[in-house]
Design a protein around this motif. Structure first.
Motif, PDB file in Angstrom:
ATOM      1  N   VAL A  90       0.831  -1.211   0.000  1.00 13.24           N
ATOM      2  CA  VAL A  90       0.000   0.000   0.000  1.00 13.24           C
ATOM      3  C   VAL A  90       0.860   1.253   0.000  1.00 13.24           C
ATOM      4  CG1 VAL A  90      -1.843  -1.203   1.237  1.00 13.24           C
ATOM      5  CG2 VAL A  90      -0.223   0.213   2.520  1.00 13.24           C
TER       6      VAL A  90
ATOM      7  N   ASP B  30       0.252   3.209  -2.992  1.00  9.49           N
ATOM      8  CA  ASP B  30      -0.946   4.048  -2.974  1.00  9.49           C
ATOM      9  C   ASP B  30      -0.661   5.390  -2.301  1.00  9.49           C
ATOM     10  OD1 ASP B  30      -3.276   1.915  -3.754  1.00  9.49           O
ATOM     11  OD2 ASP B  30      -1.695   0.993  -2.572  1.00  9.49           O
TER      12      ASP B  30
ATOM     13  N   PRO C  92      -6.837  -3.316  -5.386  1.00 16.26           N
ATOM     14  CA  PRO C  92      -7.094  -2.120  -4.596  1.00 16.26           C
ATOM     15  C   PRO C  92      -8.576  -1.854  -4.355  1.00 16.26           C
ATOM     16  CG  PRO C  92      -6.363  -1.510  -6.796  1.00 16.26           C
ATOM     17  CD  PRO C  92      -6.303  -3.017  -6.727  1.00 16.26           C
TER      18      PRO C  92
ATOM     19  N   ALA D 133      -8.375   0.142  -0.831  1.00 14.79           N
ATOM     20  CA  ALA D 133      -7.292   1.120  -0.872  1.00 14.79           C
ATOM     21  C   ALA D 133      -7.662   2.406  -0.136  1.00 14.79           C
ATOM     22  CB  ALA D 133      -6.918   1.434  -2.318  1.00 14.79           C
TER      23      ALA D 133
END
Length: 636
Positions: free
Chosen positions: A33, A36, A244, A248
């Motif tokens: 992550v 992200d 995701p 996410a």
């Protein structure tokens, strides 16, 4: 644009978990992550720059693209050029070909499409791809090409409304598509754009509302909540998380909260501005670029078994290289070198990289014996192991799939006997075929095989990554079987675990599930029953985390001979849903005891003979043993 030291702290919070995730630390099972977080930060920073310049009448597309080139390309080209010689000397031909093609994809900003088409981020061989991590750079590069053009059009026309609409559409599209093509959602810009746009909207908000709307204590609490959301995703998520899409949101929202509320002199701002965080943040781009080639190339040369021993030094090496690149390449190209030097350096470096990749591909195709790693293997590895590494003759020849839309059809067994036995399945059935051919011939039985590689034997099933596996593939196979006279037994072999749970499998256009597979498989068995054929389903074998033959060869170079193993209980767990189909055919032949002892499922037997040559296909030698097991259990 005003420098915010806490942004570099956030970069550190993003890059370290990514590196530790790729290093195999289970405590950072959701470290992916971090990408992200980078997406949101990129959206925020780029939009701030663009809007400030548009508002003051200073924005120029050419200047914008020049700054992006200065920021991204010198360090990226350095990593590519540095990795090329190591790849040439250390990678085997198949891996070298993939690497060279990935380099060409990186240089054309399309590596996300390349890896979408060739592998998955969470697949077993992902850690062996030196350029895999560049997929996220490709997403950002594609965004950087399109976003300034969009802003020039909409900035005077309610940009927040336009960007919010695109963001919501992208998020909903990602969540919808996850159950249809999870790899596309992971790798491609349309499904990731909402994360970058979230940062863009944060930038617009802060430019329009420069003064805090909440008190310092509340702002600190919200920023702390943001850090907590990011950390939660890092430690709570893993490779099985549906991602995701909506999952996410914690990392994206967490990053937004820090951007919006970690204001100057606040507690969270001071925390993220601590010198160690800022230093790591400053070299985060280089650390991200270097770690994957360092990890991957090491495993190719010294073996995956050695990787866990040297993980800490390799992480340290990645950061040392990142710091050197930051001082010697990134900073000079960003601040000192003229546009002429920039263009010359980029074009010349890219030309060398492209030429090198093309030479590698041509050598691989024409003279693989010139590849150093292959020469070493020829001199040191067992011939049977090399056969499986090269995938040379690993399957019995079976028809031309181009003649029948991807379906391979061939006779096997006793050529003088009627074709009373049918083998129906995917590549797992093809791996069984050579042994089945021998055993059937010895038993005086004739048969015909219907094989669709990458296409588990379920009607109306589509593998979106295999063009020849569409909803009609196995309906056509069933029609061909029904049209044959004298069929008495149908043996069904396939990857039913993948058919039920793989993200790239659809049934009637919907994400596959146990219920859908059970329904369609029941209909198929009914059709076979209507021609009075007895149906036998052979349970699939273990799925190893990496190609067995490739792993053995890599480990051999470092003096290790331990073949991969799989825990028996893990294998049983993986079969749990597939075994729900066991009561549907006339007979279900279990194979766990064939492949496994009381504790593990080995990939090599006590006589040093390979059982499985890649991740899940039996060798030709074990194909016959498995066929004998099938004949004994099924009474054929």
């Amino acid at each position: 644009m005003r420098y915010r030291s806490e942004i570099d702290g956030l970069r550190a919070l993003a890059v370290v978990p990514v590196i530790l995730y790729h290093a195999g630390y289970r405590a950072f099972s959701g470290g992916y992550v971090g990408v992200d977080v980078f997406f949101v930060l990129s959206g925020y920073l780029i939009t701030t720059i663009i809007v400030e310049e548009i508002e003051t009448g200073r924005f120029s597309l050419l200047d914008f693209y020049e700054r992006r080139a200065r920021r991204i390309l010198p360090a990226l080209l350095l990593v590519i050029l540095a990795s090329l010689p190591f790849a040439w000397f250390w990678l085997m031909p198949n891996d070298l070909e993939t690497y060279a093609n990935s380099v060409l994809a990186v240089l054309t900003f399309t590596s996300n499409f390349f890896f979408y088409g060739s592998t998955g981020y969470f697949e077993t061989n992902a850690e062996l791809q030196p350029m895999l991590h560049t997929w996220s750079l490709a997403v950002e590069e594609q965004y950087y090409i399109l976003f300034p053009l969009l802003m020039m059009v909409i900035w005077r026309r309610a940009p927040v409304v336009f960007l919010s609409a695109i963001l919501l559409s992208s998020l909903l599209l990602a969540e919808w598509a996850l159950s249809r093509d999870s790899s596309a959602v992971f790798f491609l810009l349309p499904f990731r754009a909402w994360e970058l746009l979230a940062g863009a909207l944060a930038a617009i908000y802060l430019l329009r509302t420069p003064l805090p709307i909440v008190g310092s204590r509340t702002g600190d609490g919200l920023a702390a909540l943001g850090i907590g959301l990011i950390v939660y995703s890092i430690v709570a998520f893993d490779e099985e998380t549906r991602f995701p899409g909506l999952n996410a949101l914690p990392s994206v929202v967490g990053t937004l909260l820090v951007i919006l509320f970690a204001r100057e002199n606040g507690g969270m701002q001071r925390l993220l501005s601590l010198r160690p965080f800022v230093l790591v943040g400053l070299i985060s781009y280089g650390a991200y670029l270097w770690h994957q080639p360092v990890f991957s190339l090491f495993q190719h040369r010294f073996g995956s078994l050695a990787f866990s021993t040297y993980t800490v030094p390799l992480i340290a090496l990645s950061f040392v290289l990142a710091w050197a690149g930051y001082v010697l390449v990134e900073q000079p190209f960003r601040r000192r070198f003229s546009p002429r030097i920039l263009v010359f350096s980029i074009l010349s470096s890219a030309t060398v990289a492209i030429f090198s990749a093309i030479v590698v591909l041509s050598q691989n195709a024409v003279s693989p014996n010139n590849i150093p790693s292959f020469r070493w293997a020829m001199a040191n590895a067992d011939a049977s192991l090399l056969k499986y590494v090269q995938r040379d003759g690993v399957f019995m020849d079976c028809g031309d799939p181009s003649d029948t839309r991807g379906i391979q059809i061939c006779d096997f067994g006793d050529p003088a006997a009627p074709r009373s036995l049918v083998l129906w399945g995917d590549s797992l059935a093809l791996a069984l075929l050579s042994g089945l051919n021998d055993v059937a011939r010895e038993s005086g039985i004739g048969g015909v095989a219907f094989i669709a590689r990458g296409c588990p034997p379920v009607p109306d099933l589509q593998n979106i990554k295999v063009p020849t596996c569409d909803g009609d593939t196995h309906n056509k196979v069933l029609s061909l079987i029904e049209a044959r006279a004298g069929v008495q037994d149908v043996v069904i072999v396939g990857n039913f675990v993948g058919a039920i749970s793989a993200g790239n499998v659809l049934i009637d256009g919907h994400a596959s599930s146990l219920g859908l597979v059970r329904e369609k498989f029941t209909l198929a068995l009914d059709r076979l029953g209507s021609i009075n054929a007895r149906t036998t389903m052979l349970e699939q074998g273990p799925l190893f985390s990496e190609s067995v033959s490739d792993a053995l060869l890599r480990n051999l170079r470092h003096g290790h001979a331990e073949p991969p193993i799989l825990n028996r209980q893990d294998h049983l767990m993986s079969l749990r849903e597939a075994r729900e189909l066991a009561n549907l055919p006339d007979l279900y032949v279990e194979t766990v005891d064939f492949f496994c002892n009381d504790s593990v499922c080995p990939s090599m037997d006590d006589e040093n003979q390979l059982i499985v040559f890649d991740t899940n296909h039996v060798t030709r030698e074990y194909s016959k043993r498995l066929a004998v097991h099938l004949f004994q259990e099924a009474g054929l």
